[in-house]
Design an enzyme around this catalytic site. Sequence first.
Site, PDB file in Angstrom:
ATOM      1  N   HIS A  93       0.187 -11.758   1.856  1.00 49.51           N
ATOM      2  CA  HIS A  93      -0.873 -10.933   1.245  1.00 49.51           C
ATOM      3  C   HIS A  93      -1.749 -11.710   0.265  1.00 49.51           C
ATOM      4  CE1 HIS A  93      -1.800  -6.482   0.205  1.00 49.51           C
ATOM      5  NE2 HIS A  93      -2.855  -7.218  -0.021  1.00 49.51           N
ATOM      6  N   TYR A 153       0.836  -1.221   0.000  1.00 49.27           N
ATOM      7  CA  TYR A 153       0.000   0.000   0.000  1.00 49.27           C
ATOM      8  C   TYR A 153       0.864   1.262   0.000  1.00 49.27           C
ATOM      9  CZ  TYR A 153      -3.795  -3.126   1.561  1.00 49.27           C
ATOM     10  OH  TYR A 153      -4.707  -4.141   1.682  1.00 49.27           O
TER      11      TYR A 153
HETATM   12  P1  NDP Z   1     -14.321  -0.897   1.559  1.00 50.54           P
HETATM   13  O1  NDP Z   1     -15.377  -1.937   1.388  1.00 50.54           O
HETATM   14  O2  NDP Z   1     -13.814  -0.618   2.902  1.00 50.54           O
HETATM   15  O3  NDP Z   1     -14.914   0.431   0.924  1.00 50.54           O
HETATM   16  C1  NDP Z   1     -14.163   1.634   0.851  1.00 50.54           C
HETATM   17  C2  NDP Z   1     -14.969   2.647   0.025  1.00 50.54           C
HETATM   18  O4  NDP Z   1     -16.221   2.874   0.676  1.00 50.54           O
HETATM   19  C3  NDP Z   1     -14.291   3.967  -0.105  1.00 50.54           C
HETATM   20  O5  NDP Z   1     -14.513   4.415  -1.441  1.00 50.54           O
HETATM   21  C4  NDP Z   1     -15.012   4.876   0.885  1.00 50.54           C
HETATM   22  O6  NDP Z   1     -15.071   6.187   0.359  1.00 50.54           O
HETATM   23  C5  NDP Z   1     -16.385   4.264   0.937  1.00 50.54           C
HETATM   24  N1  NDP Z   1     -17.004   4.346   2.288  1.00 50.54           N
HETATM   25  C6  NDP Z   1     -16.400   4.138   3.486  1.00 50.54           C
HETATM   26  N2  NDP Z   1     -17.275   4.252   4.486  1.00 50.54           N
HETATM   27  C7  NDP Z   1     -18.484   4.527   3.930  1.00 50.54           C
HETATM   28  C8  NDP Z   1     -19.772   4.761   4.448  1.00 50.54           C
HETATM   29  N3  NDP Z   1     -20.011   4.716   5.758  1.00 50.54           N
HETATM   30  N4  NDP Z   1     -20.789   5.012   3.564  1.00 50.54           N
HETATM   31  C9  NDP Z   1     -20.547   5.042   2.240  1.00 50.54           C
HETATM   32  N5  NDP Z   1     -19.337   4.837   1.680  1.00 50.54           N
HETATM   33  C10 NDP Z   1     -18.304   4.579   2.520  1.00 50.54           C
HETATM   34  O7  NDP Z   1     -13.168  -1.241   0.505  1.00 50.54           O
HETATM   35  P2  NDP Z   1     -11.624  -1.615   0.520  1.00 50.54           P
HETATM   36  O8  NDP Z   1     -11.419  -2.387  -0.724  1.00 50.54           O
HETATM   37  O9  NDP Z   1     -10.778  -0.443   0.788  1.00 50.54           O
HETATM   38  O10 NDP Z   1     -11.433  -2.640   1.730  1.00 50.54           O
HETATM   39  C11 NDP Z   1     -11.135  -2.229   3.043  1.00 50.54           C
HETATM   40  C12 NDP Z   1      -9.707  -2.562   3.416  1.00 50.54           C
HETATM   41  O11 NDP Z   1      -9.464  -3.958   3.304  1.00 50.54           O
HETATM   42  C13 NDP Z   1      -8.633  -1.944   2.529  1.00 50.54           C
HETATM   43  O12 NDP Z   1      -8.509  -0.556   2.729  1.00 50.54           O
HETATM   44  C14 NDP Z   1      -7.456  -2.776   2.896  1.00 50.54           C
HETATM   45  O13 NDP Z   1      -6.928  -2.346   4.144  1.00 50.54           O
HETATM   46  C15 NDP Z   1      -8.089  -4.154   2.991  1.00 50.54           C
HETATM   47  N6  NDP Z   1      -7.984  -4.922   1.723  1.00 50.54           N
HETATM   48  C16 NDP Z   1      -7.228  -6.069   1.729  1.00 50.54           C
HETATM   49  C17 NDP Z   1      -7.043  -6.790   0.571  1.00 50.54           C
HETATM   50  C18 NDP Z   1      -6.204  -8.017   0.596  1.00 50.54           C
HETATM   51  O14 NDP Z   1      -5.862  -8.538  -0.478  1.00 50.54           O
HETATM   52  N7  NDP Z   1      -5.871  -8.543   1.762  1.00 50.54           N
HETATM   53  C19 NDP Z   1      -7.660  -6.380  -0.710  1.00 50.54           C
HETATM   54  C20 NDP Z   1      -8.501  -5.214  -0.599  1.00 50.54           C
HETATM   55  C21 NDP Z   1      -8.652  -4.534   0.584  1.00 50.54           C
HETATM   56  P3  NDP Z   1     -14.621   7.487   1.225  1.00 50.54           P
HETATM   57  O15 NDP Z   1     -13.135   7.351   1.426  1.00 50.54           O
HETATM   58  O16 NDP Z   1     -15.022   8.618   0.346  1.00 50.54           O
HETATM   59  O17 NDP Z   1     -15.393   7.407   2.512  1.00 50.54           O
END
Ligand code: NDP
Length: 261
Positions: free
Chosen positions: A105, A47
Amino acid sequence: MNVVEGNGARIPAIGLGTWELSGRPAARVVEQALRLGYRHIDTAQVYDNEREVGDGLRASGVRRDDVFLTTKVWTNHFMAKDLERSAKESLARLRLTEVDLLLLHWPNSHVPLAETLGALSHARQMGLTRHIGVSNFTVALIEQAVAACPEPLACDQVEYHPYLHQADVIEACRRHGMAFVAYSPIAKGRVKGDRALARIGDRYRKSAAQVCLRWLVQQNVAAIPRTSRVERLSENIDIFDFELSEDDMREISAIGRADAR
Ligand code: NDP
């Protein structure tokens, strides 16, 4: 804060995801999250924000021992000679002496799993991490990993939300005493527009995202929603003052489709 247990690890049920957060805004979000009561932060070598995550942690004033910090080793460092160095580089960027959880990962079929797991266990024995685990492992890979790993695995971190079911992986984790950590737990924000979740939320004065996160933690699953907005940090952790009924749980589970990744 509720915790989800996995072979000795006590993982706070809601954590902050940090994928795509970078620079000073990343440090600020981590700092704010900890000030608002988050006690679990999820980052990864790939990241490119470990430095900022460490900065945010220190700026928050929250004691290091009170925070559960996860990072992940990327697949190009899975050979024994590379993994230890990679973990030490992560710690140097975070400016910490150990993390709480170090994950592989993603699976990498080009390096023998036993070699990588041996190196991961060695990193734990050296004190670089308190717990070890995997991410994106299927049921078959969990079985192989449990058989090959000299030390217990604390968790599998996998994509899970109402549009993508993971019953088999959850079951495999439970069988082996591992925690299940849901990534992309609000389907990258898509649940916001979900009418069924919003309708259920109206009854509890909660948003669709809060209902979704509550549905996860009521299954004894940890979730790591990401947001860059302070108001949503509060929203995403404000899910411990209501309980979904069994009917609600069933209705949300029925939303799921197998093809939503
Ligand atoms: P999420 O499901 O957490 O969604 C994030 C998105 O949702 C952002 O665009 C954010 O926008 C929006 N959001 C957040 N809170 C709200 C809310 N209350 N209402 C509406 N929209 C909201 O997606 P991620 O893919 O980021 O997954 C979370 C975490 O999981 C990652 O950040 C990472 O740490 C991990 N991950 C791990 C992976 C792996 O391979 N191990 C792969 C993918 C993710 P805004 O910023 O505008 O609020």
